[in-house]
Design a protein around this motif. Structure first.
Motif, PDB file in Angstrom:
ATOM      1  N   VAL A  24       0.847  -1.189   0.000  1.00 33.83           N
ATOM      2  CA  VAL A  24       0.000   0.000   0.000  1.00 33.83           C
ATOM      3  C   VAL A  24       0.883   1.240   0.000  1.00 33.83           C
ATOM      4  N   VAL A  25       0.602   2.156  -0.935  1.00 31.69           N
ATOM      5  CA  VAL A  25       1.265   3.455  -0.982  1.00 31.69           C
ATOM      6  C   VAL A  25       0.149   4.498  -1.086  1.00 31.69           C
ATOM      7  N   VAL A  30       0.026  -1.043  -4.916  1.00 33.09           N
ATOM      8  CA  VAL A  30       1.041  -0.921  -5.960  1.00 33.09           C
ATOM      9  C   VAL A  30       1.748  -2.263  -6.071  1.00 33.09           C
ATOM     10  N   VAL A  31       2.007  -2.702  -7.306  1.00 28.60           N
ATOM     11  CA  VAL A  31       2.745  -3.951  -7.512  1.00 28.60           C
ATOM     12  C   VAL A  31       4.223  -3.671  -7.260  1.00 28.60           C
ATOM     13  N   ASP A  32       4.809  -4.445  -6.380  1.00 28.88           N
ATOM     14  CA  ASP A  32       6.222  -4.327  -6.034  1.00 28.88           C
ATOM     15  C   ASP A  32       6.993  -5.284  -6.941  1.00 28.88           C
ATOM     16  N   GLY A  41       3.692  -6.573   2.865  1.00 27.83           N
ATOM     17  CA  GLY A  41       3.259  -6.940   1.522  1.00 27.83           C
ATOM     18  C   GLY A  41       2.240  -8.058   1.551  1.00 27.83           C
ATOM     19  N   ALA A  42       1.440  -8.120   0.504  1.00 28.14           N
ATOM     20  CA  ALA A  42       0.508  -9.230   0.308  1.00 28.14           C
ATOM     21  C   ALA A  42       0.891  -9.883  -1.017  1.00 28.14           C
ATOM     22  N   TRP A  43       0.618 -11.169  -1.133  1.00 28.68           N
ATOM     23  CA  TRP A  43       1.022 -11.926  -2.318  1.00 28.68           C
ATOM     24  C   TRP A  43      -0.204 -12.348  -3.100  1.00 28.68           C
ATOM     25  N   LEU A  44      -0.087 -12.309  -4.417  1.00 29.24           N
ATOM     26  CA  LEU A  44      -1.227 -12.543  -5.298  1.00 29.24           C
ATOM     27  C   LEU A  44      -0.745 -13.214  -6.579  1.00 29.24           C
ATOM     28  N   HIS A  45      -1.493 -14.243  -7.031  1.00 32.34           N
ATOM     29  CA  HIS A  45      -1.171 -14.822  -8.342  1.00 32.34           C
ATOM     30  C   HIS A  45      -1.415 -13.768  -9.415  1.00 32.34           C
ATOM     31  N   PRO A  46      -0.618 -13.739 -10.471  1.00 31.44           N
ATOM     32  CA  PRO A  46      -0.828 -12.761 -11.544  1.00 31.44           C
ATOM     33  C   PRO A  46      -2.009 -13.184 -12.423  1.00 31.44           C
ATOM     34  N   ASP A  47      -3.171 -13.265 -11.806  1.00 31.61           N
ATOM     35  CA  ASP A  47      -4.387 -13.769 -12.448  1.00 31.61           C
ATOM     36  C   ASP A  47      -5.552 -12.849 -12.059  1.00 31.61           C
ATOM     37  N   ALA A  67      -6.753   0.190   7.487  1.00 36.66           N
ATOM     38  CA  ALA A  67      -8.188   0.430   7.667  1.00 36.66           C
ATOM     39  C   ALA A  67      -8.832   0.611   6.303  1.00 36.66           C
ATOM     40  N   GLY A  68      -9.974  -0.017   6.090  1.00 33.85           N
ATOM     41  CA  GLY A  68     -10.655   0.086   4.808  1.00 33.85           C
ATOM     42  C   GLY A  68      -9.983  -0.752   3.738  1.00 33.85           C
ATOM     43  N   GLN A  69     -10.425  -0.540   2.520  1.00 33.72           N
ATOM     44  CA  GLN A  69      -9.868  -1.291   1.397  1.00 33.72           C
ATOM     45  C   GLN A  69      -9.080  -0.359   0.491  1.00 33.72           C
ATOM     46  N   PRO A  70      -7.802  -0.662   0.269  1.00 35.29           N
ATOM     47  CA  PRO A  70      -7.004   0.176  -0.634  1.00 35.29           C
ATOM     48  C   PRO A  70      -7.482   0.021  -2.077  1.00 35.29           C
TER      49      PRO A  70
END
Length: 88
Positions: A24-25, A30-32, A41-47, A67-70
């Protein structure tokens, strides 16, 4: 195999190299790409399906402890760009 991470969308595990790290920025995800940005950081499949699941479950706020959803528009753009690079 290397470090294993869990996708916040589908909740399956996979090698770190196969997942995207997002941070979060200023209330925006933002994709790191280099996997070196500071902060949690959170991890996510590129899908896009995994991104939709994570949004529906409100997983980013919990995983990143904010807090809340970015906002996720930058992640959507990144995935669309990757898709275009593969097709084109």
């Amino acid at each position: 195999m290397g470090p294993v991470r869990t996708c916040v969308g589908c909740r399956t595990t996979g090698p770190r190299s196969a997942l995207l790290r997002v941070v979060v920025v200023q209330d925006e995800l933002v994709v790191d790409v280099a996997r070196r940005m500071p902060g949690r950081g959170a991890w996510l499949h590129p899908d896009p399906g995994c991104l939709e699941k994570a949004e529906r479950r409100r997983a980013f706020g919990r995983a990143l402890r904010v807090a809340g959803q970015p906002g996720t528009s930058a992640v959507h753009r990144h995935l669309e760009q990757q898709e275009q690079d593969v097709v084109g």
